[in-house]
Design a protein around this motif. Structure first.
Motif, PDB file in Angstrom:
ATOM      1  N   LEU A  43       0.827  -1.280  -0.124  1.00 24.39           N
ATOM      2  CA  LEU A  43      -0.061  -0.005   0.075  1.00 24.39           C
ATOM      3  C   LEU A  43       0.844   1.140  -0.077  1.00 24.39           C
ATOM      4  O   LEU A  43       0.605   2.033  -0.695  1.00 24.39           O
ATOM      5  CB  LEU A  43      -1.002  -0.054   1.174  1.00 24.39           C
ATOM      6  CG  LEU A  43      -2.349  -0.684   1.025  1.00 24.39           C
ATOM      7  CD1 LEU A  43      -2.992  -0.702   2.323  1.00 24.39           C
ATOM      8  CD2 LEU A  43      -3.346   0.207  -0.201  1.00 24.39           C
ATOM      9  N   ARG A  44       1.775   1.246   0.964  1.00 25.41           N
ATOM     10  CA  ARG A  44       2.630   2.443   0.787  1.00 25.41           C
ATOM     11  C   ARG A  44       3.385   2.466  -0.427  1.00 25.41           C
ATOM     12  O   ARG A  44       3.558   3.846  -0.845  1.00 25.41           O
ATOM     13  CB  ARG A  44       3.727   2.278   2.006  1.00 25.41           C
ATOM     14  CG  ARG A  44       3.173   2.585   3.459  1.00 25.41           C
ATOM     15  CD  ARG A  44       4.390   2.688   4.473  1.00 25.41           C
ATOM     16  NE  ARG A  44       5.082   1.525   4.651  1.00 25.41           N
ATOM     17  CZ  ARG A  44       5.030   0.433   5.478  1.00 25.41           C
ATOM     18  NH1 ARG A  44       3.720   0.406   6.356  1.00 25.41           N
ATOM     19  NH2 ARG A  44       5.720  -0.700   5.461  1.00 25.41           N
ATOM     20  N   ALA A  45       3.865   1.706  -1.131  1.00 23.47           N
ATOM     21  CA  ALA A  45       4.658   1.718  -2.352  1.00 23.47           C
ATOM     22  C   ALA A  45       3.903   2.106  -3.424  1.00 23.47           C
ATOM     23  O   ALA A  45       4.117   2.830  -4.480  1.00 23.47           O
ATOM     24  CB  ALA A  45       5.208   0.213  -3.040  1.00 23.47           C
ATOM     25  N   THR A  46       2.275   1.982  -3.208  1.00 23.72           N
ATOM     26  CA  THR A  46       1.326   2.452  -4.211  1.00 23.72           C
ATOM     27  C   THR A  46       0.858   3.731  -3.925  1.00 23.72           C
ATOM     28  O   THR A  46       0.354   4.348  -4.793  1.00 23.72           O
ATOM     29  CB  THR A  46       0.134   1.437  -4.091  1.00 23.72           C
ATOM     30  OG1 THR A  46       0.546   0.134  -4.200  1.00 23.72           O
ATOM     31  CG2 THR A  46      -0.717   1.826  -5.485  1.00 23.72           C
ATOM     32  N   GLY A  47       1.491   4.418  -2.848  1.00 23.11           N
ATOM     33  CA  GLY A  47       1.139   5.817  -2.571  1.00 23.11           C
ATOM     34  C   GLY A  47       0.347   5.974  -1.316  1.00 23.11           C
ATOM     35  O   GLY A  47      -0.249   7.225  -1.230  1.00 23.11           O
ATOM     36  N   PHE A  48      -0.231   5.177  -0.615  1.00 27.21           N
ATOM     37  CA  PHE A  48      -1.006   5.281   0.423  1.00 27.21           C
ATOM     38  C   PHE A  48      -0.226   6.110   1.582  1.00 27.21           C
ATOM     39  O   PHE A  48       1.000   5.713   1.804  1.00 27.21           O
ATOM     40  CB  PHE A  48      -1.621   3.972   0.915  1.00 27.21           C
ATOM     41  CG  PHE A  48      -2.483   4.186   2.331  1.00 27.21           C
ATOM     42  CD1 PHE A  48      -3.734   4.269   2.176  1.00 27.21           C
ATOM     43  CD2 PHE A  48      -1.866   4.379   3.373  1.00 27.21           C
ATOM     44  CE1 PHE A  48      -4.827   4.446   3.159  1.00 27.21           C
ATOM     45  CE2 PHE A  48      -2.709   4.247   4.679  1.00 27.21           C
ATOM     46  CZ  PHE A  48      -4.280   4.338   4.536  1.00 27.21           C
ATOM     47  N   ASN A  49      -0.696   6.998   2.317  1.00 29.39           N
ATOM     48  CA  ASN A  49       0.028   8.023   3.248  1.00 29.39           C
ATOM     49  C   ASN A  49      -0.649   7.556   4.520  1.00 29.39           C
ATOM     50  O   ASN A  49      -2.102   8.339   4.824  1.00 29.39           O
ATOM     51  CB  ASN A  49      -0.182   9.504   2.667  1.00 29.39           C
ATOM     52  CG  ASN A  49       0.775  10.185   3.722  1.00 29.39           C
ATOM     53  OD1 ASN A  49       0.929   9.936   4.898  1.00 29.39           O
ATOM     54  ND2 ASN A  49       0.835  11.506   3.283  1.00 29.39           N
ATOM     55  N   GLY A  50      -0.116   6.993   5.649  1.00 27.66           N
ATOM     56  CA  GLY A  50      -0.838   6.850   6.864  1.00 27.66           C
ATOM     57  C   GLY A  50      -0.723   8.082   7.714  1.00 27.66           C
ATOM     58  O   GLY A  50      -1.439   8.106   8.845  1.00 27.66           O
ATOM     59  N   ASN A  51      -0.560   9.265   7.180  1.00 26.85           N
ATOM     60  CA  ASN A  51      -0.386  10.543   8.052  1.00 26.85           C
ATOM     61  C   ASN A  51      -1.694  11.187   7.480  1.00 26.85           C
ATOM     62  O   ASN A  51      -1.885  12.492   8.019  1.00 26.85           O
ATOM     63  CB  ASN A  51       0.916  11.338   7.977  1.00 26.85           C
ATOM     64  CG  ASN A  51       2.119  10.806   8.765  1.00 26.85           C
ATOM     65  OD1 ASN A  51       1.852  10.694   9.865  1.00 26.85           O
ATOM     66  ND2 ASN A  51       3.227  10.665   8.048  1.00 26.85           N
ATOM     67  N   ARG A  52      -2.542  10.653   6.771  1.00 29.15           N
ATOM     68  CA  ARG A  52      -3.715  11.455   6.101  1.00 29.15           C
ATOM     69  C   ARG A  52      -4.930  10.650   6.550  1.00 29.15           C
ATOM     70  O   ARG A  52      -4.756   9.230   6.368  1.00 29.15           O
ATOM     71  CB  ARG A  52      -3.543  11.603   4.544  1.00 29.15           C
ATOM     72  CG  ARG A  52      -2.649  12.580   4.250  1.00 29.15           C
ATOM     73  CD  ARG A  52      -3.037  13.199   2.890  1.00 29.15           C
ATOM     74  NE  ARG A  52      -4.231  13.984   2.745  1.00 29.15           N
ATOM     75  CZ  ARG A  52      -4.504  15.157   3.137  1.00 29.15           C
ATOM     76  NH1 ARG A  52      -3.523  15.945   3.565  1.00 29.15           N
ATOM     77  NH2 ARG A  52      -5.632  15.502   3.206  1.00 29.15           N
ATOM     78  N   PRO A  53      -5.983  11.238   6.630  1.00 30.12           N
ATOM     79  CA  PRO A  53      -7.206  10.302   6.942  1.00 30.12           C
ATOM     80  C   PRO A  53      -7.586   9.147   5.630  1.00 30.12           C
ATOM     81  O   PRO A  53      -7.243   9.425   4.460  1.00 30.12           O
ATOM     82  CB  PRO A  53      -8.366  11.452   6.910  1.00 30.12           C
ATOM     83  CG  PRO A  53      -7.758  12.395   7.215  1.00 30.12           C
ATOM     84  CD  PRO A  53      -6.381  12.498   6.603  1.00 30.12           C
ATOM     85  N   SER A  54      -8.024   8.353   6.060  1.00 34.42           N
ATOM     86  CA  SER A  54      -8.542   7.163   5.222  1.00 34.42           C
ATOM     87  C   SER A  54      -9.977   6.516   5.628  1.00 34.42           C
ATOM     88  O   SER A  54     -10.467   6.595   6.651  1.00 34.42           O
ATOM     89  CB  SER A  54      -7.447   6.184   5.032  1.00 34.42           C
ATOM     90  OG  SER A  54      -7.199   5.696   6.295  1.00 34.42           O
TER      91      SER A  54
END
Length: 293
Positions: free
Chosen positions: A163-174
């Motif tokens: 997910l992180r490699a695809t661009g997901f950012n855990g510092n933003r809401p989801s």
């Protein structure tokens, strides 16, 4: 009889068995097509709960249409998840991150009116997703303008990293939604929940539909199942609420056929910081001169 070659790899987040199957005997593909057929039939009712103009491309041409069938729990859940996803996304500022844990034939990225700057991540069995993507391309399905749709194979050995490699950012809401994702065991779902917990920023929403057999208590008792759900989700930082299918149907002016149903409908909120938030906070503290002991 088809043979399943189970992968005993215990790598964290390897959620799915490996299988070598023909399309006709593939249980994941058959299950996804069955769900698509329910959406297809609901779409063609006189007063449908929702419209899925793409479900038909997955359904065999001679599928029996019974538009007088009672309202299905699956369709109630689909409508509930649709509405909750859009309401939550529309109240988010800036970039919107939506993660859909699906069977590979989820058409929400195409059929829902997503707000601008929405990134949709689909986590699903890759072989089903790829077949579905070909069919959707063939009927001209497109995501809304200024939105992005990305796929993460369920077979990935590390879903968080993928997910992180695809661009997901855990510092933003989801916003996370689960419906149709193959969940083979309770242990696998606990891995899924742990992954969502680690990735979802505080205040993020996780909702959807789960198979009732996950509960170790009798599903006929809402209080006992609710207690089990509450303990399981709270151990991963989520405050969870079970949602009654009948209540959702009533709010829509519909009635659902009484009797047993085999799923649990829920909505939850993340109360903890994500792993990314924790890492950011540690970095800030180091810059401010604090040292960990």
């Amino acid at each position: 009889m088809s043979k399943l070659n189970c992968n005993n790899n215990r790598t964290r987040n390897a959620w799915l068995f490996k299988a070598q199957l023909n399309d006709e005997n593939d249980p994941l593909l058959r299950s996804a097509i069955h769900s698509a057929s329910l959406r297809f039939q609901e779409t063609h009712k006189r007063e449908p709960l929702f419209a899925d103009p793409y479900a038909g491309c997955f359904v065999p041409p001679h599928t029996r249409m019974d538009l007088e069938n009672p309202l299905k729990h699956y369709c109630i859940a689909t409508k509930f998840i649709d509405d909750k996803l859009l309401r939550t996304a529309n109240h988010m500022d800036g970039l919107k991150q939506v993660v859909i844990l699906s069977d590979g034939m989820d058409t929400r990225p195409y059929r829902l009116n997503w707000p601008s700057s929405t990134i949709i991540f689909d986590i699903s069995p890759d072989r089903v997703f790829q077949k579905a993507a070909q069919k959707l391309k063939g009927v001209g399905a497109k995501v809304p303008r200024n939105c992005l749709y990305l796929h993460v194979p369920l077979e990935s050995t590390d879903i968080q990293q993928a997910l992180r490699a695809t661009g997901f950012n855990g510092n933003r809401p989801s916003i996370w939604a689960i419906q149709g994702l193959p969940v083979m065991t309770l242990a696998r779902f606990e891995e899924i929940l742990s992954t969502v917990s680690g990735m979802a920023m505080k205040g993020s929403v996780f909702l959807g539909e789960l198979p009732a057999w996950l509960a170790e208590t009798e599903f006929g008792s809402k209080s006992s199942t609710g207690e089990w759900m509450g303990n399981l989700f709270m151990s991963n930082g989520f405050k969870v609420e079970m949602v009654r299918y009948n209540d959702v149907a009533k709010s829509l002016g519909k009635a659902v056929k009484p009797g047993e149903h085999k799923n649990i409908l829920f909505v939850s909120e993340q109360l903890r910081f994500s792993n990314a938030q924790m890492e950011t906070r540690r970095a800030e503290m180091q810059e401010e001169g604090f040292e960990e002991h």
